[in-house]
Enzyme design. Structure first.
Site, PDB file in Angstrom:
ATOM      1  N   GLY A   1       0.839  -1.191   0.000  1.00 55.58           N
ATOM      2  CA  GLY A   1       0.000   0.000   0.000  1.00 55.58           C
ATOM      3  C   GLY A   1       0.873   1.240   0.000  1.00 55.58           C
TER       4      GLY A   1
ATOM      5  CB  SER B   1       3.902   6.583   2.167  1.00 59.33           C
ATOM      6  OG  SER B   1       4.319   7.221   3.327  1.00 59.33           O
TER       7      SER B   1
ATOM      8  CE  LYS C   1       3.234  -0.110   3.236  1.00 62.29           C
ATOM      9  NZ  LYS C   1       2.891   1.320   3.264  1.00 62.29           N
TER      10      LYS C   1
ATOM     11  CG  ASP D   1       9.020   2.780   5.565  1.00 58.12           C
ATOM     12  OD1 ASP D   1       9.307   3.020   4.377  1.00 58.12           O
ATOM     13  OD2 ASP D   1       7.924   3.072   6.077  1.00 58.12           O
TER      14      ASP D   1
END
Length: 186
Positions: free
Chosen positions: A11, A13, A17, A39
């Site tokens: 998905g 930012s 998630k 990330d």
């Protein structure tokens, strides 16, 4: 050795998630799951300023390394919750190449654009407009095993749906179908 299962959350930012992944780690009780986030891989990179070309090359290598790290963890039997942003077609194509498609539960994490923008402003740690840039790109491939909308369901509710669905993964999986489609297009 039996390969691990991969719950792959895709998905934009700020779509939720990581929040869903944290909830999944708390409620999944049929194995030991690890949360692997793109990330987190990005945060391991040097902090010095990089020229645009150097930055783009480093970002691509980071993504390629992330995909292979996920594959290696699963290959030796670890169950995983992966949190990724497939905003460029090559990212999905690479994942389809390195991950065993029958082991992947591919979950689309959706959120309305206005809510994404609100979350982005509230977080303050994202480039303004990043989620809007990714909005039309991340789900372009159009095939998932399961989809969640964090604009209408909490991360916990999404995690509960995923947990309930996990034992009933379809055959073929979305990753299997996409691998066939991508190889036919390639």
């Amino acid at each position: 050795m039996t390969p691990g299962r991969i719950i792959f959350l895709n998905g934009t930012s700020s779509s939720g998630k990581s929040s869903i992944a944290r909830e999944l780690l708390d409620i999944l009780d049929d194995g030991v799951f690890f949360h692997l986030s793109v990330d987190d891989f990005n945060s391991m990179r040097t902090r010095r300023e990089l020229a645009p070309r150097e930055f783009d090359a480093a970002l691509r290598r980071t993504r390629l390394g992330f995909h292979r790290s996920v594959a290696a963890m699963a290959e030796v039997g670890n169950d995983l919750v992966v949190d990724h942003v497939l905003s460029e077609p090559w990212r999905l194509a690479d994942c389809l190449t390195v991950l065993r498609p029958e082991d992947v539960l591919f979950v689309g994490v959706h959120c309305p654009r206005a809510e994404l923008e609100r979350r982005e402003r509230a977080r303050g740690d994202r480039e303004p407009g990043l989620a809007a840039q990714q909005y039309d790109l991340v789900h372009r491939h159009g095939d998932y095993d399961l989809e969640c909308d964090t604009g209408t369901a909490s991360p916990h509710e999404c995690a509960e749906r995923i947990k309930a669905f996990l034992p009933h993964r379809p055959s073929p999986t979305a990753f299997s179908r996409l691998r066939v489609r991508y190889s036919a297009e390639g």
